[in-house]
Enzyme design. Structure first.
Site, PDB file in Angstrom:
ATOM      1  N   ARG A   1      39.149 101.346  -0.622  1.00 21.55           N
ATOM      2  CA  ARG A   1      39.980 101.148   0.604  1.00 21.55           C
ATOM      3  C   ARG A   1      41.300 101.768   0.122  1.00 21.55           C
ATOM      4  NH1 ARG A   1      43.515  98.108   3.199  1.00 21.55           N
ATOM      5  NH2 ARG A   1      43.323  98.031   5.471  1.00 21.55           N
TER       6      ARG A   1
ATOM      7  N   LYS B   1      49.134  97.872  -3.208  1.00 23.13           N
ATOM      8  CA  LYS B   1      49.496  96.394  -3.271  1.00 23.13           C
ATOM      9  C   LYS B   1      50.573  95.680  -4.210  1.00 23.13           C
ATOM     10  CE  LYS B   1      45.431  94.954  -0.723  1.00 23.13           C
ATOM     11  NZ  LYS B   1      44.266  94.313  -0.712  1.00 23.13           N
TER      12      LYS B   1
HETATM   13  N1  PMM Z   1      43.972  94.692   2.527  1.00 28.73           N
HETATM   14  C1  PMM Z   1      44.546  94.802   3.350  1.00 28.73           C
HETATM   15  C2  PMM Z   1      44.021  94.750   4.722  1.00 28.73           C
HETATM   16  N2  PMM Z   1      42.535  94.770   4.814  1.00 28.73           N
HETATM   17  N3  PMM Z   1      40.462  94.944   3.908  1.00 28.73           N
HETATM   18  C3  PMM Z   1      39.718  94.744   2.884  1.00 28.73           C
HETATM   19  N4  PMM Z   1      38.359  94.757   3.185  1.00 28.73           N
HETATM   20  N5  PMM Z   1      40.265  94.774   1.579  1.00 28.73           N
HETATM   21  C4  PMM Z   1      41.507  94.675   1.576  1.00 28.73           C
HETATM   22  O1  PMM Z   1      41.777  94.736   0.329  1.00 28.73           O
HETATM   23  C5  PMM Z   1      42.335  95.013   2.577  1.00 28.73           C
HETATM   24  C6  PMM Z   1      41.920  94.782   3.918  1.00 28.73           C
HETATM   25  C7  PMM Z   1      45.919  94.643   3.118  1.00 28.73           C
HETATM   26  O2  PMM Z   1      46.919  95.482   3.882  1.00 28.73           O
HETATM   27  P1  PMM Z   1      46.824  97.064   4.149  1.00 28.73           P
HETATM   28  O3  PMM Z   1      46.023  97.524   5.253  1.00 28.73           O
HETATM   29  O4  PMM Z   1      48.603  97.347   4.226  1.00 28.73           O
HETATM   30  O5  PMM Z   1      46.470  97.719   3.046  1.00 28.73           O
END
Ligand code: PMM
Length: 286
Positions: free
Chosen positions: A263, A223
């Site tokens: 994640r 991020k």
């Molecule tokens: N961040 C992204 C997408 N989905 N889902 C959850 N539960 N938590 C997160 O922090 C989150 C998410 C941001 O985009 P990315 O798929 O490129 O990491």
């Protein structure tokens, strides 16, 4: 690594955080946009992350990067459903990263075990009904608005208290819709209507979420607050693919604070960090 079958009785709980590997089937995600945009590439990437030890794979067809425009429902379905079907057939536990009930329903029918809804049911409340009908697991992430406008809403008097209270409201809505309380997960939503300072405060205060009495998932991987922390001498952010060492440090911090899962885009380093924390605690890594 745990199998898809481990999800049948509720959320699997291990003596260490689970590792959720990210597979974005999108042309435009900030972290891996375009890399796994075809079905075959996404399946191959998912199998690679599983081989590296991911416990669950999170398949997403909509980029949530600040300012992103939304795909059509049909586009999102075309992106994620074939990937989920193929990975579930390989006994991989799969979650779908979606805010749409049509996509959640198709994904669960294709074999997903969990819906990861970054809006916690705010973008499309029918997601809650679909999750309840299927008896699926559900991630309630803290969210305030879609990507085009979310950073305008990054204002808090006390970010820990407000994120916790807003998550509590969304958990209540999920329970009221009939989602199995034993299959709920919360996520503070780093970067979603948050400044870098908010993200750091949340990462410092993860145990604050324990009062919700629900397992906690954290997504910090790649991020932009890491990009700015690690900026070069000219102030340019550290490129997305060169933030992994910092992310492994954040996995360590999250694991020490007892989260249920992280994640991540790269599995290996986070899994190593989790093994270190587990052993440091005096347990044997699984
Ligand atoms: N961040 C992204 C997408 N989905 N889902 C959850 N539960 N938590 C997160 O922090 C989150 C998410 C941001 O985009 P990315 O798929 O490129 O990491």
């Amino acid at each position: 690594m745990i199998s898809r079958g481990s999800w049948s009785g509720g959320l699997p709980v291990l003596p260490r955080p689970l590792v959720m590997g990210v597979v974005n089937v999108t042309p435009d995600s900030f972290s891996d946009g375009g890399r796994h945009a075809t079905t075959d590439a996404a399946i191959a990437h998912g199998l690679l992350l599983r081989e590296q030890g991911a416990d669950i794979l999170d398949i997403g067809g909509e980029s949530t990067r600040p300012g992103a425009t939304r795909p059509l429902v049909a586009e999102e379905l075309d992106r994620v459903v074939p990937v989920i079907r193929a990975l579930a057939a390989e006994e991989v536990a799969v979650s779908v990263d979606t805010m749409r009930h049509e996509v959640a329903a198709a994904a669960l029918e294709a074999g997903a075990v969990m819906v990861n809804d970054v809006s916690g049911g705010l973008a499309d409340p029918q997601v809650l009904d679909v999750v309840a009908e299927h008896g699926a697991a559900y991630v309630v992430m803290h969210w305030r608005a879609h990507s085009e406008v979310m950073q305008q809403l990054a204002t808090y008097d006390d970010v820990l208290v407000e994120v916790r209270d807003e998550l509590a409201q969304r958990l209540e809505a999920a329970r009221a819709a009939g989602v199995d309380p034993a299959r709920l997960v919360v996520d503070p939503g780093l970067g979603f209507a948050k400044t870098a300072e908010h993200n750091w405060e949340l990462l410092r205060g993860l145990p604050e979420l324990d009062s919700l009495d629900v397992p906690v998932l954290v997504g910090s991987s790649r991020k932009s607050f890491l990009g700015s922390l690690l900026a070069g001498p000219d102030g340019s952010p550290r490129p997305v693919h060169d933030r992994e060492a910092a992310n492994v440090a954040l996995t360590t911090i999250a694991a020490i604070q007892g989260v249920w899962a992280v994640r991540v885009h790269e599995v290996r380093g986070s899994l190593d960090a989790i093994k270190v924390v587990t052993r440091w605690r005096g347990d044997q890594p699984t």
